[in-house]
Design an enzyme around this catalytic site. Structure first.
Site, PDB file in Angstrom:
ATOM      1  N   HIS A  23       9.147   8.183 -27.110  1.00 18.84           N
ATOM      2  CA  HIS A  23       8.059   9.049 -26.646  1.00 18.84           C
ATOM      3  C   HIS A  23       8.194  10.477 -27.182  1.00 18.84           C
ATOM      4  O   HIS A  23       7.269  11.037 -27.768  1.00 18.84           O
ATOM      5  CB  HIS A  23       8.033   9.064 -25.116  1.00 18.84           C
ATOM      6  CG  HIS A  23       7.055  10.037 -24.534  1.00 18.84           C
ATOM      7  ND1 HIS A  23       5.700   9.797 -24.513  1.00 18.84           N
ATOM      8  CD2 HIS A  23       7.246  11.263 -23.964  1.00 18.84           C
ATOM      9  CE1 HIS A  23       5.083  10.838 -23.951  1.00 18.84           C
ATOM     10  NE2 HIS A  23       6.004  11.730 -23.616  1.00 18.84           N
ATOM     11  N   GLU A  82      10.216  17.425 -25.129  1.00 20.44           N
ATOM     12  CA  GLU A  82       9.513  17.886 -23.929  1.00 20.44           C
ATOM     13  C   GLU A  82      10.000  19.271 -23.512  1.00 20.44           C
ATOM     14  O   GLU A  82       9.225  20.082 -22.993  1.00 20.44           O
ATOM     15  CB  GLU A  82       9.692  16.886 -22.784  1.00 20.44           C
ATOM     16  CG  GLU A  82       9.017  15.540 -22.999  1.00 20.44           C
ATOM     17  CD  GLU A  82       7.491  15.600 -22.881  1.00 20.44           C
ATOM     18  OE1 GLU A  82       6.942  16.664 -22.549  1.00 20.44           O
ATOM     19  OE2 GLU A  82       6.856  14.565 -23.136  1.00 20.44           O
ATOM     20  N   ARG A 126       0.816  -1.228   0.000  1.00 22.90           N
ATOM     21  CA  ARG A 126       0.000   0.000   0.000  1.00 22.90           C
ATOM     22  C   ARG A 126       0.845   1.271   0.000  1.00 22.90           C
ATOM     23  O   ARG A 126       0.378   2.333   0.398  1.00 22.90           O
ATOM     24  CB  ARG A 126      -0.993   0.002   1.163  1.00 22.90           C
ATOM     25  CG  ARG A 126      -2.008  -1.131   1.064  1.00 22.90           C
ATOM     26  CD  ARG A 126      -2.986  -1.098   2.199  1.00 22.90           C
ATOM     27  NE  ARG A 126      -3.965  -2.188   2.064  1.00 22.90           N
ATOM     28  CZ  ARG A 126      -4.812  -2.551   3.013  1.00 22.90           C
ATOM     29  NH1 ARG A 126      -4.810  -1.913   4.173  1.00 22.90           N
ATOM     30  NH2 ARG A 126      -5.655  -3.529   2.811  1.00 22.90           N
ATOM     31  N   ARG A 178      -2.545  21.837 -14.703  1.00 24.36           N
ATOM     32  CA  ARG A 178      -1.564  20.818 -15.105  1.00 24.36           C
ATOM     33  C   ARG A 178      -1.878  20.217 -16.476  1.00 24.36           C
ATOM     34  O   ARG A 178      -0.999  19.678 -17.140  1.00 24.36           O
ATOM     35  CB  ARG A 178      -1.498  19.723 -14.038  1.00 24.36           C
ATOM     36  CG  ARG A 178      -0.414  18.687 -14.341  1.00 24.36           C
ATOM     37  CD  ARG A 178      -0.158  17.728 -13.216  1.00 24.36           C
ATOM     38  NE  ARG A 178       0.889  16.787 -13.577  1.00 24.36           N
ATOM     39  CZ  ARG A 178       1.515  15.977 -12.742  1.00 24.36           C
ATOM     40  NH1 ARG A 178       1.203  15.992 -11.466  1.00 24.36           N
ATOM     41  NH2 ARG A 178       2.458  15.159 -13.162  1.00 24.36           N
ATOM     42  N   LYS A 221       3.510  11.458 -11.634  1.00 28.01           N
ATOM     43  CA  LYS A 221       2.695  10.551 -12.440  1.00 28.01           C
ATOM     44  C   LYS A 221       3.406   9.209 -12.561  1.00 28.01           C
ATOM     45  O   LYS A 221       4.552   9.142 -12.993  1.00 28.01           O
ATOM     46  CB  LYS A 221       2.436  11.136 -13.830  1.00 28.01           C
ATOM     47  CG  LYS A 221       1.364  12.207 -13.848  1.00 28.01           C
ATOM     48  CD  LYS A 221       0.979  12.566 -15.276  1.00 28.01           C
ATOM     49  CE  LYS A 221      -0.179  13.529 -15.306  1.00 28.01           C
ATOM     50  NZ  LYS A 221      -0.590  13.889 -16.677  1.00 28.01           N
ATOM     51  N   HIS A 223       0.470  15.798 -26.677  1.00 26.51           N
ATOM     52  CA  HIS A 223       0.393  14.431 -26.177  1.00 26.51           C
ATOM     53  C   HIS A 223      -0.871  13.687 -26.613  1.00 26.51           C
ATOM     54  O   HIS A 223      -0.859  12.458 -26.674  1.00 26.51           O
ATOM     55  CB  HIS A 223       0.489  14.411 -24.648  1.00 26.51           C
ATOM     56  CG  HIS A 223       1.880  14.625 -24.142  1.00 26.51           C
ATOM     57  ND1 HIS A 223       2.610  15.752 -24.441  1.00 26.51           N
ATOM     58  CD2 HIS A 223       2.692  13.856 -23.361  1.00 26.51           C
ATOM     59  CE1 HIS A 223       3.804  15.659 -23.865  1.00 26.51           C
ATOM     60  NE2 HIS A 223       3.879  14.532 -23.207  1.00 26.51           N
ATOM     61  N   LYS A 281       8.022  22.780 -15.105  1.00 31.18           N
ATOM     62  CA  LYS A 281       7.115  21.672 -14.778  1.00 31.18           C
ATOM     63  C   LYS A 281       6.735  21.678 -13.299  1.00 31.18           C
ATOM     64  O   LYS A 281       5.562  21.489 -12.956  1.00 31.18           O
ATOM     65  CB  LYS A 281       7.725  20.320 -15.154  1.00 31.18           C
ATOM     66  CG  LYS A 281       6.784  19.166 -14.800  1.00 31.18           C
ATOM     67  CD  LYS A 281       7.018  17.903 -15.559  1.00 31.18           C
ATOM     68  CE  LYS A 281       5.916  16.888 -15.238  1.00 31.18           C
ATOM     69  NZ  LYS A 281       6.094  15.608 -15.955  1.00 31.18           N
ATOM     70  N   ASN A 284      -0.023  18.536 -21.326  1.00 31.22           N
ATOM     71  CA  ASN A 284      -0.398  17.544 -22.323  1.00 31.22           C
ATOM     72  C   ASN A 284      -0.366  18.084 -23.752  1.00 31.22           C
ATOM     73  O   ASN A 284      -0.789  17.385 -24.679  1.00 31.22           O
ATOM     74  CB  ASN A 284      -1.814  17.014 -22.016  1.00 31.22           C
ATOM     75  CG  ASN A 284      -1.856  16.194 -20.745  1.00 31.22           C
ATOM     76  OD1 ASN A 284      -0.997  15.337 -20.519  1.00 31.22           O
ATOM     77  ND2 ASN A 284      -2.827  16.455 -19.892  1.00 31.22           N
ATOM     78  N   GLU A 341      -4.091  17.323 -11.700  1.00 33.02           N
ATOM     79  CA  GLU A 341      -4.496  17.629 -13.070  1.00 33.02           C
ATOM     80  C   GLU A 341      -5.986  17.924 -13.203  1.00 33.02           C
ATOM     81  O   GLU A 341      -6.666  17.410 -14.079  1.00 33.02           O
ATOM     82  CB  GLU A 341      -4.097  16.480 -14.015  1.00 33.02           C
ATOM     83  CG  GLU A 341      -3.992  16.911 -15.467  1.00 33.02           C
ATOM     84  CD  GLU A 341      -3.403  15.838 -16.366  1.00 33.02           C
ATOM     85  OE1 GLU A 341      -4.177  15.178 -17.061  1.00 33.02           O
ATOM     86  OE2 GLU A 341      -2.171  15.653 -16.352  1.00 33.02           O
ATOM     87  N   HIS A 373       0.581  10.568 -28.189  1.00 32.67           N
ATOM     88  CA  HIS A 373       0.451   9.240 -27.583  1.00 32.67           C
ATOM     89  C   HIS A 373      -0.189   8.244 -28.556  1.00 32.67           C
ATOM     90  O   HIS A 373       0.229   7.081 -28.633  1.00 32.67           O
ATOM     91  CB  HIS A 373      -0.396   9.317 -26.311  1.00 32.67           C
ATOM     92  CG  HIS A 373       0.396   9.655 -25.091  1.00 32.67           C
ATOM     93  ND1 HIS A 373      -0.180  10.064 -23.919  1.00 32.67           N
ATOM     94  CD2 HIS A 373       1.729   9.632 -24.838  1.00 32.67           C
ATOM     95  CE1 HIS A 373       0.757  10.293 -23.013  1.00 32.67           C
ATOM     96  NE2 HIS A 373       1.915  10.040 -23.553  1.00 32.67           N
TER      97      HIS A 373
END
Length: 354
Positions: free
Chosen positions: A258, A178, A114, A230, A136, A237, A216, A234, A226, A241
């Site tokens: 990426h 990026e 956990r 935030r 993330k 992206h 960032k 993206n 987000e 993606h």
């Protein structure tokens, strides 16, 4: 940098390993597990381990390199290995590698017992300026990127540019994408500086990395989960993606890193920004020119475009059945929660292909 308490401690100075040793001692871990992949283990592990100052027991876990191993099956194997090797609630996991490794390792730590604490040691440019920062974590679901995960910042992130000497040019390009994005969504002056890459020296690199990290972390600090701001991270992206996933599974298209896919996405979404968000045509052409001076162009057929658009239906940012884009009003001025039709997306590919 003055960061909020939930943010990771970012270590980059001349005494990075001394700072790391002090952090580990203060944390009072029971033992240390280092997660790496076959590439990083070969090129980076000996340097890292020779500089790691600790009296704690250290175990090294190695996975196969590549996006195809960023899945729940890999996590199952690692959870079992950690249990068998005595990882407990006070184990500290150090993720040593690129973006795939820090994404998967963060998720591994966030879910084992956990949640145990973890540190990211990014070894690629992309991981240093993006993937390792912001909390993330997650894995892919089949060919759909980052569908399962949690947001949980690392306790610390160590930025050591020495690792960049091990990277091929393709990996450096991937990180550059990026960094260009950070300029486009936040700082036009930073964009202009990065646009003149032929005038920059390697001595400039650390300052550029710091600027991207600061952009960032500033954004994440205001919106960790987000809900609003935030989302601007993206940009490029949504289509990027989908392109990354599509090319990975297409026999006749190159497997893209990426950042290479995001670079294409930024050009496409620059065109959408002209159509939807008032970006000037001159700015869109500038974005295309800057990107294509560093990233090779890929030709997409009409069938490719249709299939890529279908993949957009599964983008994790979608809401209420709508595909969500981040677009630009101007360089440095993003707009969130924009929608685009297939016709507009097709025209964006025509702009990229032309």
């Amino acid at each position: 940098m003055n960061l909020p308490e939930f943010s990771s401690k970012i270590i980059y100075n001349e005494d990075t390993f001394k700072s790391l040793a002090a952090f580990i001692k203060t944390f009072k871990a029971s033992n240390i597990f280092i997660l790496t992949d076959t590439n990083t283990n070969q090129h980076c592990s000996s340097y890292f381990l020779s500089n790691l100052e600790t009296t704690l027991a250290v175990e090294v876990l190695e996975i196969e390199v590549g996006e195809q191993h960023k899945n729940i099956e890999t996590c199952f194997q690692l959870w079992e290995a950690m249990a068998n090797l005595g990882a407990d609630k006070k184990t500290l996991l150090i993720n040593l590698g690129g973006g795939v490794l820090t994404d998967l390792g963060g998720f591994l730590a966030s879910t084992y017992k956990r949640g145990i604490s973890f540190i990211n040691i990014p070894t690629t440019l992309l991981a240093m300026v993006d993937a390792a920062i912001g909390g993330k974590t997650g894995v892919n679901l089949g060919n759909l990127k980052n569908q399962v995960g949690v947001i949980n910042p690392a306790k610390a992130i160590l930025i050591d540019p020495s690792f960049l000497a091990t990277l091929p040019p393709q990996e450096m390009r991937s990180g550059l994408a990026e960094m260009l994005k950070h300029g486009l969504i936040y700082d036009a002056a930073y964009w202009n500086k990065l646009s003149a890459l032929n005038k920059l020296t390697t001595a400039d690199l650390m300052e550029l990395i710091k600027t991207s990290i600061e952009i960032k972390t500033t954004i994440v600090a205001k919106d960790l989960h987000e809900n609003n701001l935030r989302k601007v991270l993206n940009y490029g992206h949504t289509l990027g993606h989908a392109i990354e996933s599509y090319c990975f599974n297409h026999p006749n298209l190159p497997k893209l890193l990426h950042g290479e896919a995001i670079a294409i996405g930024m050009v496409l979404e620059a065109y959408l920004s002209v159509e939807i968000a008032s970006l000037s045509k001159a700015a869109a052409k500038e974005i295309k020119q800057v990107v294509l001076q560093s990233f090779p162009k890929i030709t997409f057929t009409e069938t490719d475009i249709e299939n890529i658009y279908q993949l957009l239906q599964h983008d994790k940012k979608n809401s209420h059945g709508n595909i969500q884009f981040v677009l630009l009003e101007a360089i440095g001025k993003p707009v969130i929660d924009c929608n685009a039709t297939f016709t507009q997306v097709k025209a964006a590919f025509d702009f990229y292909n032309s």
